[in-house]
Design a protein around this motif. Sequence first.
Motif, mmCIF file in Angstrom:
data_model
loop_
_atom_site.group_PDB
_atom_site.id
_atom_site.type_symbol
_atom_site.label_atom_id
_atom_site.label_comp_id
_atom_site.label_asym_id
_atom_site.label_seq_id
_atom_site.Cartn_x
_atom_site.Cartn_y
_atom_site.Cartn_z
ATOM 1 N N TYR B 44 0.863 -1.182 0.000
ATOM 2 C CA TYR B 44 0.000 0.000 0.000
ATOM 3 C C TYR B 44 0.900 1.233 0.000
ATOM 4 O O TYR B 44 1.810 1.347 0.808
ATOM 5 C CB TYR B 44 -0.899 0.001 1.234
ATOM 6 N N VAL B 45 0.644 2.165 -0.938
ATOM 7 C CA VAL B 45 1.540 3.304 -1.106
ATOM 8 C C VAL B 45 0.888 4.587 -0.583
ATOM 9 O O VAL B 45 -0.213 4.959 -1.007
ATOM 10 C CB VAL B 45 1.938 3.488 -2.587
ATOM 11 N N VAL B 46 1.544 5.235 0.362
ATOM 12 C CA VAL B 46 1.049 6.489 0.943
ATOM 13 C C VAL B 46 1.973 7.626 0.514
ATOM 14 O O VAL B 46 3.172 7.595 0.805
ATOM 15 C CB VAL B 46 1.004 6.410 2.486
ATOM 16 N N GLY B 47 1.455 8.604 -0.191
ATOM 17 C CA GLY B 47 2.242 9.771 -0.586
ATOM 18 C C GLY B 47 2.110 10.875 0.456
ATOM 19 O O GLY B 47 1.024 11.089 0.994
ATOM 20 N N ILE B 48 3.202 11.540 0.758
ATOM 21 C CA ILE B 48 3.163 12.652 1.715
ATOM 22 C C ILE B 48 3.773 13.869 1.059
ATOM 23 O O ILE B 48 4.932 13.840 0.643
ATOM 24 C CB ILE B 48 3.936 12.296 3.005
ATOM 25 N N THR B 49 2.991 14.922 0.935
ATOM 26 C CA THR B 49 3.533 16.122 0.305
ATOM 27 C C THR B 49 3.059 17.361 1.053
ATOM 28 O O THR B 49 2.280 17.277 2.000
ATOM 29 C CB THR B 49 3.182 16.165 -1.202
ATOM 30 N N GLY B 50 3.516 18.509 0.649
ATOM 31 C CA GLY B 50 3.191 19.759 1.326
ATOM 32 C C GLY B 50 4.360 20.715 1.196
ATOM 33 O O GLY B 50 5.446 20.307 0.801
ATOM 34 N N PRO B 51 4.128 21.986 1.519
ATOM 35 C CA PRO B 51 5.179 22.991 1.346
ATOM 36 C C PRO B 51 6.376 22.766 2.275
ATOM 37 O O PRO B 51 6.247 22.100 3.290
ATOM 38 C CB PRO B 51 4.477 24.308 1.684
ATOM 39 N N PRO B 52 7.533 23.322 1.910
ATOM 40 C CA PRO B 52 8.706 23.228 2.783
ATOM 41 C C PRO B 52 8.368 23.793 4.164
ATOM 42 O O PRO B 52 7.625 24.765 4.269
ATOM 43 C CB PRO B 52 9.733 24.127 2.087
ATOM 44 N N GLY B 53 8.897 23.181 5.189
ATOM 45 C CA GLY B 53 8.674 23.686 6.531
ATOM 46 C C GLY B 53 7.408 23.180 7.189
ATOM 47 O O GLY B 53 7.088 23.565 8.311
ATOM 48 N N ALA B 157 0.218 7.525 -5.705
ATOM 49 C CA ALA B 157 0.081 6.862 -4.411
ATOM 50 C C ALA B 157 -1.368 6.397 -4.253
ATOM 51 O O ALA B 157 -2.268 6.921 -4.898
ATOM 52 C CB ALA B 157 0.450 7.826 -3.296
ATOM 53 N N ASP B 158 -1.590 5.404 -3.394
ATOM 54 C CA ASP B 158 -2.970 4.988 -3.121
ATOM 55 C C ASP B 158 -3.681 6.050 -2.281
ATOM 56 O O ASP B 158 -4.813 6.420 -2.554
ATOM 57 C CB ASP B 158 -2.971 3.642 -2.388
ATOM 58 N N THR B 159 -3.004 6.524 -1.250
ATOM 59 C CA THR B 159 -3.545 7.592 -0.403
ATOM 60 C C THR B 159 -2.518 8.711 -0.328
ATOM 61 O O THR B 159 -1.340 8.451 -0.088
ATOM 62 C CB THR B 159 -3.812 7.075 1.028
ATOM 63 N N THR B 160 -2.942 9.933 -0.544
ATOM 64 C CA THR B 160 -2.020 11.072 -0.468
ATOM 65 C C THR B 160 -2.367 11.978 0.707
ATOM 66 O O THR B 160 -3.510 12.422 0.838
ATOM 67 C CB THR B 160 -2.054 11.882 -1.776
ATOM 68 N N LEU B 161 -1.382 12.217 1.561
ATOM 69 C CA LEU B 161 -1.545 13.173 2.657
ATOM 70 C C LEU B 161 -0.999 14.514 2.210
ATOM 71 O O LEU B 161 0.126 14.583 1.723
ATOM 72 C CB LEU B 161 -0.742 12.750 3.894
ATOM 73 N N MET B 162 -1.767 15.558 2.377
ATOM 74 C CA MET B 162 -1.270 16.906 2.132
ATOM 75 C C MET B 162 -1.039 17.546 3.493
ATOM 76 O O MET B 162 -1.980 17.704 4.271
ATOM 77 C CB MET B 162 -2.318 17.679 1.335
ATOM 78 N N VAL B 163 0.202 17.876 3.776
ATOM 79 C CA VAL B 163 0.542 18.440 5.081
ATOM 80 C C VAL B 163 0.636 19.955 4.968
ATOM 81 O O VAL B 163 1.423 20.477 4.176
ATOM 82 C CB VAL B 163 1.891 17.873 5.598
ATOM 83 N N LEU B 164 -0.182 20.650 5.739
ATOM 84 C CA LEU B 164 -0.149 22.111 5.727
ATOM 85 C C LEU B 164 0.192 22.586 7.123
ATOM 86 O O LEU B 164 0.173 21.824 8.080
ATOM 87 C CB LEU B 164 -1.506 22.665 5.284
ATOM 88 N N VAL B 165 0.460 23.861 7.241
ATOM 89 C CA VAL B 165 0.889 24.406 8.512
ATOM 90 C C VAL B 165 0.432 25.858 8.554
ATOM 91 O O VAL B 165 0.360 26.507 7.511
ATOM 92 C CB VAL B 165 2.428 24.206 8.622
ATOM 93 N N PRO B 166 0.041 26.355 9.715
ATOM 94 C CA PRO B 166 -0.460 27.735 9.752
ATOM 95 C C PRO B 166 0.638 28.742 9.416
ATOM 96 O O PRO B 166 1.802 28.526 9.756
ATOM 97 C CB PRO B 166 -0.900 27.921 11.211
ATOM 98 N N GLY B 167 0.232 29.820 8.736
ATOM 99 C CA GLY B 167 1.097 30.988 8.603
ATOM 100 C C GLY B 167 2.347 30.841 7.778
ATOM 101 O O GLY B 167 3.403 31.304 8.166
ATOM 102 N N LEU B 168 2.273 30.212 6.638
ATOM 103 C CA LEU B 168 3.472 30.138 5.797
ATOM 104 C C LEU B 168 3.496 31.239 4.741
ATOM 105 O O LEU B 168 4.275 31.188 3.810
ATOM 106 C CB LEU B 168 3.622 28.777 5.146
ATOM 107 N N GLY B 169 2.619 32.228 4.915
ATOM 108 C CA GLY B 169 2.685 33.368 3.997
ATOM 109 C C GLY B 169 1.703 33.275 2.844
ATOM 110 O O GLY B 169 1.011 32.280 2.667
ATOM 111 N N ASP B 170 1.702 34.313 2.078
ATOM 112 C CA ASP B 170 0.736 34.468 0.994
ATOM 113 C C ASP B 170 0.814 33.394 -0.078
ATOM 114 O O ASP B 170 -0.195 32.986 -0.633
ATOM 115 C CB ASP B 170 0.956 35.815 0.306
#
Lengths: 310, 310
Positions: B44-53, B157-170
């Motif tokens: 099972y393939v899990v993708g993890i992506t999101g902005p730097p930091g 990926a079978d499931t993709t997680l998008m990781v976000l974080v507060p306050g990374l700018g515009d």
Amino acid sequence: MDLIDQLKTGNKRAAAKLITMVENKLPGYEEVLKEVHKLSGGAYVVGITGPPGSGKSTLTDKLVKNLRKSGKNIAIIAVDPTSPFTGGSILGDRIRMNDLNLDPGVFIRSMGSRGHLGGLSEATRAAVKILDVMGSEVIFVETVGVGQSEVEIVRNADTTLMVLVPGLGDDIQAIKAGIMEIGDIFVINKADIDGSNRTKREVEMNLDLSHHERRPRVVMAVAIDNKGIDEVVEAIHEHRDFLVSSGKYHQNRAVTAKDEILEIIQVQTLKNVLDNPRVREQLEELTQQVASRTMDPYTAGKHIMDNIQS
Amino acid sequence: MDLIDQLKTGNKRAAAKLITMVENKLPGYEEVLKEVHKLSGGAYVVGITGPPGSGKSTLTDKLVKNLRKSGKNIAIIAVDPTSPFTGGSILGDRIRMNDLNLDPGVFIRSMGSRGHLGGLSEATRAAVKILDVMGSEVIFVETVGVGQSEVEIVRNADTTLMVLVPGLGDDIQAIKAGIMEIGDIFVINKADIDGSNRTKREVEMNLDLSHHERRPRVVMAVAIDNKGIDEVVEAIHEHRDFLVSSGKYHQNRAVTAKDEILEIIQVQTLKNVLDNPRVREQLEELTQQVASRTMDPYTAGKHIMDNIQS
């Protein structure tokens, strides 16, 4: 070709229409590309890239205002490859509200990726040429985010600015290794916040370890307060002079031409697959076999290539 | 094929060697790819992506430790497309120091892009299959940065997680439009810092406007403190159950197979250009003509394609 005649007279509306035409691959777009290629080549292209939150848009804004003082015609292409579905419209809206838009010597266009088949750098290149023919003397290509496609997009600029900012977290450290080789000029933006001197030292240290024919300048700036902008403009001029006097300018343009030919071959090959009903049907059949693991994708690819060529 | 026999017994060293082989396209790599394709498909393939930091590495680390409690064999592939020159070695070093490496049930590999001709997603896919054959039951594919190539990598990926974080700018706001369509699960990481509730609301609001067959869950987490990890794991299981019961699991795998075939056709076409001395020579000649604007790149591309096929 009426539109191209209008474009040659500096008509912005013609430019906008032609960019939309090539972006969406509307009928006749290849003829447009062929024509603008031959007419273009005069504009100087500045790529601006860097991680999200580094203030690239603000920096671009200030650089353009600075260059406008000398009366140069400027264009900005804002590329948002992370937006494959919306065509970068949010970024576009943000930029369209900009007061630069009131300046008749500035043309602003945002572009997003419409598909995933390598169309974005093709469309960006096309937009550069269209704006060149329109009479833009300096064209800024600004990307959102740092990734492989962004690198490819700025790769073909004459001068590339890499915008960094202090304290964006560990990932930036990881990214830096790749970043070092890309920038012709490094701008440490938001240099009034803590840690900017450390960031500058880190960049300088990394540049010591990387391979450059000419060591990139590192410039501190606070774009929002218009600080450091003169220095960035000066660094761009300096880099351009180096390119021209060393012969690198023409060498780089040849690299761009080769990249472009190779990309066209790839895109055209896919088109040959997807536009041919017989080949497309074969693709569907083989896809099922590959998905069920009764065939491997290499063998499937080979069958299809044989079919295109027969 | 000795290495593949060793791989089937769970040999990590064989896996490492085979991944290096396909990454660098060493002799015999295509045979390896054909063989592992047929043997793979179970992981099972899990993708993890999101902005730097956004703390993707930390989140991955905690998710793996959580899943290890159930005894599952896990692999992590850390992809760094921003590092076309170093092969992601800095990221690799960072990860290699990780204590997960001491766990015999975990395999970690970092990959950077060696060239710019679409090789990274091909190599990542190959690594997934190799680790699948080695016996990894869950494979995490983590990318640094958000860009078009990163999107393509997690797309399969079978499931993709998008990781976000507060306050990374515009810029993050601009990116979000594209991001919404990509994630199957949204993780607001670093949820103990100011603005996390606002970020969550913004994500929920954007999800209201976007198109999903199944509305993605939004999970708050503080990965570094191990908070929210159980919830993320639960969300992954829930998404997997949805895929399987709806038939989407097999549909998605067919999309992956098609993507793979099309990519192989593109890569193979370029290889046909660059490996053939006669065609390469023609490319050099036409490059000069395109650079000097006496020919357009479309006409050049067509000449070369005719030459390959003759």
